[in-house]
Design a protein around this motif. Structure first.
Motif, PDB file in Angstrom:
ATOM      1  N   MET A   1       0.882  -1.509   0.354  1.00 14.56           N
ATOM      2  CA  MET A   1       0.401   0.093  -0.225  1.00 14.56           C
ATOM      3  C   MET A   1       1.607   1.117  -0.326  1.00 14.56           C
ATOM      4  SD  MET A   1      -2.809  -0.332   2.922  1.00 14.56           S
ATOM      5  CE  MET A   1      -4.568  -1.807   2.114  1.00 14.56           C
ATOM      6  N   ASN A   2       0.269   2.157  -0.552  1.00 16.97           N
ATOM      7  CA  ASN A   2       0.880   3.464  -0.650  1.00 16.97           C
ATOM      8  C   ASN A   2       0.949   3.745   0.355  1.00 16.97           C
ATOM      9  OD1 ASN A   2      -1.327   5.351  -0.702  1.00 16.97           O
ATOM     10  ND2 ASN A   2      -0.622   5.270  -3.797  1.00 16.97           N
ATOM     11  N   LYS A   3       1.713   5.456   1.043  1.00 16.31           N
ATOM     12  CA  LYS A   3       1.320   6.036   2.167  1.00 16.31           C
ATOM     13  C   LYS A   3       0.085   6.559   1.826  1.00 16.31           C
ATOM     14  CE  LYS A   3       6.886   6.636   3.211  1.00 16.31           C
ATOM     15  NZ  LYS A   3       7.470   7.767   3.440  1.00 16.31           N
ATOM     16  N   LYS A   4      -0.397   7.069   1.003  1.00 12.69           N
ATOM     17  CA  LYS A   4      -1.318   8.291   0.430  1.00 12.69           C
ATOM     18  C   LYS A   4      -2.535   7.109   1.456  1.00 12.69           C
ATOM     19  CE  LYS A   4      -3.972  11.019  -2.143  1.00 12.69           C
ATOM     20  NZ  LYS A   4      -4.232  12.066  -3.007  1.00 12.69           N
ATOM     21  N   ILE A   5      -2.414   5.783   1.088  1.00  8.25           N
ATOM     22  CA  ILE A   5      -4.030   5.445   1.109  1.00  8.25           C
ATOM     23  C   ILE A   5      -3.798   4.771   2.651  1.00  8.25           C
ATOM     24  CG2 ILE A   5      -4.703   3.009   0.994  1.00  8.25           C
ATOM     25  CD1 ILE A   5      -4.376   3.121  -1.968  1.00  8.25           C
ATOM     26  N   ILE A   6      -2.492   5.048   3.768  1.00 12.16           N
ATOM     27  CA  ILE A   6      -2.607   4.563   4.437  1.00 12.16           C
ATOM     28  C   ILE A   6      -2.873   5.713   5.635  1.00 12.16           C
ATOM     29  CG2 ILE A   6      -1.006   3.867   6.703  1.00 12.16           C
ATOM     30  CD1 ILE A   6       0.939   2.008   4.338  1.00 12.16           C
ATOM     31  N   GLU A   7      -2.621   6.614   4.981  1.00 14.01           N
ATOM     32  CA  GLU A   7      -3.051   7.612   5.996  1.00 14.01           C
ATOM     33  C   GLU A   7      -4.692   7.694   5.797  1.00 14.01           C
ATOM     34  OE1 GLU A   7      -2.988  11.398   8.313  1.00 14.01           O
ATOM     35  OE2 GLU A   7      -1.215   9.763   7.916  1.00 14.01           O
ATOM     36  N   THR A   8      -4.995   8.319   4.381  1.00 17.29           N
ATOM     37  CA  THR A   8      -6.269   8.183   4.642  1.00 17.29           C
ATOM     38  C   THR A   8      -7.309   7.415   5.496  1.00 17.29           C
ATOM     39  OG1 THR A   8      -6.269   9.061   2.194  1.00 17.29           O
ATOM     40  CG2 THR A   8      -8.394   8.034   2.754  1.00 17.29           C
ATOM     41  N   VAL A   9      -6.453   6.031   5.339  1.00 17.55           N
ATOM     42  CA  VAL A   9      -7.459   4.338   5.733  1.00 17.55           C
ATOM     43  C   VAL A   9      -7.540   5.516   7.461  1.00 17.55           C
ATOM     44  CG1 VAL A   9      -7.523   2.762   7.079  1.00 17.55           C
ATOM     45  CG2 VAL A   9      -7.355   2.701   4.478  1.00 17.55           C
ATOM     46  N   ARG A  10      -6.218   5.721   8.502  1.00 12.89           N
ATOM     47  CA  ARG A  10      -5.604   6.070   9.709  1.00 12.89           C
ATOM     48  C   ARG A  10      -6.669   7.163  10.355  1.00 12.89           C
ATOM     49  NH1 ARG A  10      -3.365   9.437  12.742  1.00 12.89           N
ATOM     50  NH2 ARG A  10      -2.511  10.818  11.194  1.00 12.89           N
ATOM     51  N   LYS A  11      -6.971   8.322   9.311  1.00 10.12           N
ATOM     52  CA  LYS A  11      -7.754   9.088   9.268  1.00 10.12           C
ATOM     53  C   LYS A  11      -8.824   8.419   9.481  1.00 10.12           C
ATOM     54  CE  LYS A  11      -5.241  13.072   7.612  1.00 10.12           C
ATOM     55  NZ  LYS A  11      -5.118  14.097   6.221  1.00 10.12           N
ATOM     56  N   LEU A  12      -9.649   7.251   8.780  1.00  2.61           N
ATOM     57  CA  LEU A  12     -11.238   7.339   8.617  1.00  2.61           C
ATOM     58  C   LEU A  12     -11.902   6.631   9.771  1.00  2.61           C
ATOM     59  CD1 LEU A  12     -11.561   5.671   4.892  1.00  2.61           C
ATOM     60  CD2 LEU A  12     -12.542   8.114   5.741  1.00  2.61           C
ATOM     61  N   LEU A  13     -10.485   5.712  10.274  1.00  2.00           N
ATOM     62  CA  LEU A  13     -10.358   5.496  11.757  1.00  2.00           C
ATOM     63  C   LEU A  13     -10.366   5.849  12.734  1.00  2.00           C
ATOM     64  CD1 LEU A  13      -7.693   1.917  10.777  1.00  2.00           C
ATOM     65  CD2 LEU A  13     -10.128   1.716  11.234  1.00  2.00           C
ATOM     66  N   ILE A  14      -9.831   6.752  12.600  1.00  2.00           N
ATOM     67  CA  ILE A  14      -9.514   7.157  13.984  1.00  2.00           C
ATOM     68  C   ILE A  14     -11.135   8.429  13.886  1.00  2.00           C
ATOM     69  CG2 ILE A  14      -8.751  10.121  15.356  1.00  2.00           C
ATOM     70  CD1 ILE A  14      -6.016   9.155  13.680  1.00  2.00           C
ATOM     71  N   ALA A  15     -11.765   8.836  13.144  1.00  2.00           N
ATOM     72  CA  ALA A  15     -13.239   9.708  12.882  1.00  2.00           C
ATOM     73  C   ALA A  15     -13.913   7.981  13.760  1.00  2.00           C
ATOM     74  CB  ALA A  15     -13.748   9.766  11.764  1.00  2.00           C
ATOM     75  N   GLU A  16     -13.380   7.373  12.794  1.00  3.06           N
ATOM     76  CA  GLU A  16     -14.814   6.255  13.325  1.00  3.06           C
ATOM     77  C   GLU A  16     -14.617   5.915  14.937  1.00  3.06           C
ATOM     78  OE1 GLU A  16     -17.651   4.475  11.519  1.00  3.06           O
ATOM     79  OE2 GLU A  16     -16.913   5.504  10.500  1.00  3.06           O
TER      80      GLU A  16
END
Length: 73
Positions: A1-16
């Motif tokens: 996975m690239n860093k942009k996808i990982i960062e996007t997923v991390r932000k989504l999980l934090i919001a959840e």
């Protein structure tokens, strides 16, 4: 996975997790729009529920939605 996808997923999980935490702590709000009705015969005043909605996690969203309902009336 690239860093942009990982960062996007991390932000989504934090919001959840933040939303789940608010739900778990009972930090859910709502509103009730009422109209006062006065009896012509006895003069008694009662509140009639016009609309209501619950399940908001942010007070600003709650107020905004309530205002839009009142504006439509």
């Amino acid at each position: 996975m690239n860093k942009k996808i990982i960062e996007t997923v991390r932000k989504l999980l934090i919001a959840e997790v933040e939303i789940y935490n608010k739900w778990q702590n009972g930090e859910v709000c709502g509103f009730v729009v009422e109209k006062a009705r006065t009896c012509d015969k006895c003069g008694n005043t009662e509140q009639e529920v016009i609309d209501s909605c619950w399940g908001f996690y942010e007070v600003e969203d709650t107020v905004s939605e309530a205002k839009s309902i009142v504006d439509q009336l």
